[in-house]
Design an enzyme around this catalytic site. Structure first.
Site, PDB file in Angstrom:
ATOM      1  N   LYS A 112       0.837  -1.205   0.000  1.00 34.15           N
ATOM      2  CA  LYS A 112       0.000   0.000   0.000  1.00 34.15           C
ATOM      3  C   LYS A 112       0.876   1.262   0.000  1.00 34.15           C
ATOM      4  CE  LYS A 112      -4.268  -1.533   0.074  1.00 34.15           C
ATOM      5  NZ  LYS A 112      -4.579  -2.660   0.917  1.00 34.15           N
ATOM      6  N   LYS A 195      -3.242 -11.118  -7.732  1.00 31.14           N
ATOM      7  CA  LYS A 195      -4.595 -11.526  -7.335  1.00 31.14           C
ATOM      8  C   LYS A 195      -5.655 -10.592  -7.916  1.00 31.14           C
ATOM      9  CE  LYS A 195      -4.728  -8.765  -3.145  1.00 31.14           C
ATOM     10  NZ  LYS A 195      -5.196  -8.558  -1.803  1.00 31.14           N
ATOM     11  N   LYS A 198      -6.158  -6.613  -6.891  1.00 31.09           N
ATOM     12  CA  LYS A 198      -4.898  -6.102  -6.291  1.00 31.09           C
ATOM     13  C   LYS A 198      -4.785  -4.579  -6.475  1.00 31.09           C
ATOM     14  CE  LYS A 198      -1.977  -6.604 -10.229  1.00 31.09           C
ATOM     15  NZ  LYS A 198      -1.523  -7.524 -11.148  1.00 31.09           N
TER      16      LYS A 198
END
Ligand code: TYM
Length: 329
Positions: A112, A195, A198
């Site tokens: 992040k 994924k 994401k």
């Protein structure tokens, strides 16, 4: 005594197939066997989505989706994290025993921080302690989550254990990540790597609210390569990911036929994508219609949320009262 189950989803957008197959599918089965608390992680979403317009619509949306997917508000507690103010207090206590180094090493923090370098806030850093709080506040045994949450579960056990040894009491249980079938699931995205979901922009995801046309367009655009060149060759990641979606959404014989075609180099990705698109439409369309119908009933959603909150509050208030006592307040 029934085992206790806790899990949550951040209201940063609509639910996608990754959320469904990684988490919600387990919730649906678990509600029949366990004492379940399923919530909407709206405090968590402030780390990346701090604006009211996100919260109001998305919280409702997830609640409606939980119900549309088959969660029964009479069997499980469905609530919003922010309806449990006890969460904030236990989070404070948890933060006293979480160390900077371990929080900085957390993969989701690093991801992040990389994705959004202008908003590396303290909430993002202490995300694992908030998540541990959600779980420990109800003394969960099992936490149904996708593979991406494994590290957070490990950290939850570390925090629980540390609290127990600091205060010399066997107070918190050490919860386990859970998926029927054993292995935690990772549903891949449509862009060939990583994924589904994401990127917060959601470009690589198929949402349970996508229209039939959008689903078809997204799947037909999914990344592939130029095709196999040798018999029985191993699939590269982008193709293995596409096949995993086929395995998840299509019948086993459909999967086997395309797998065989890949092995003997006769595969046409266009055919595979068309089949995948139609099976995905078949899966999502009824859910989407249910979500829309439930969303139209504000009074019902409010009632469900209140009922869930009352059940969750009872268990959370007891934990926080006991923790205050253990700490010495
Ligand atoms: P979140 O909101 O990112 O995702 C919600 C759930 O969906 C699963 N998931 C996936 N599973 C398989 N494949 C994927 N591509 C995929 N994408 C998402 C996640 O593993 C998760 O189970 N931190 C959590 C929310 C949370 C929570 C909790 C979960 C807050 N507190 C307490 C359990 C218990 C999160 O961000 O999930």
């Amino acid at each position: 005594m029934k085992k206790i189950v806790v899990s949550g989803i951040r209201p940063t957008g609509n639910l996608h197939l990754g959320n469904y197959f990684g988490a919600v599918r387990n919730f649906i089965r678990m509600q029949e066997e366990y004492n379940c608390y399923f919530f909407i992680a709206d405090y968590h979403s402030l780390t990346t989505h701090p604006h009211p317009e996100h919260l109001r619509q998305n919280v409702k949306q997830i609640l409606a989706t939980y119900i549309a997917c088959g969660l029964d508000p009479e069997k499980v507690a469905l609530y919003a994290q922010s309806d449990l103010p006890e969460t904030a207090e236990l989070y404070l206590f948890m933060n006293m025993n979480a160390y900077l180094g371990e929080l900085e090493r957390c993969t989701s923090f690093k991801d992040k921080a990389r994705q959004n370098p202008n908003n590396v806030n303290a909430g993002l850093l202490t995300y694992p302690t908030l998540m541990a709080t959600d779980i420990l506040i109800h003394h969960a045994d099992l936490v149904p989550v996708g593979k991406d949450q494994e590290q957070h579960l490990e950290m939850t056990r570390v925090f629980a254990q540390r609290f127990n040894s600091l205060y010399g009491q066997d107070y918190f249980k050490l919860p386990q990540a859970f998926s029927y079938g054993g292995d935690l699931v990772k549903i891949p995205g449509l862009d060939g790597s990583g994924k589904m979901g994401k990127s917060e922009s959601g470009n690589n995801a198929i949402f349970l609210t996508d229209t039939d046309d959008v689903i078809r367009k997204k799947i037909m655009r999914a990344t592939t390569d130029s095709g196999p060149v040798e018999m029985n060759q191993e699939k590269p990641e982008v193709i293995a990911n596409l096949f995993l979606l086929v395995k998840t959404l299509c019948a086993p014989e459909v999967y086997d036929a395309f797998d065989q075609a890949y092995k003997n180099c006769s595969i046409r990705y266009g055919d595979l994508k068309k089949q995948l698109a139609e099976d995905t439409v078949k899966f999502i369309a009824p859910l989407r219609n249910k979500i829309e119908a439930i969303l139209a009933d504000d009074a019902y959603l409010e009632k469900v949320r209140r009922q869930g909150m009352e059940k969750a509050h009872e268990s959370a208030a007891k934990t926080v009262r006991e923790v205050r006592g253990i700490i010495g307040f």
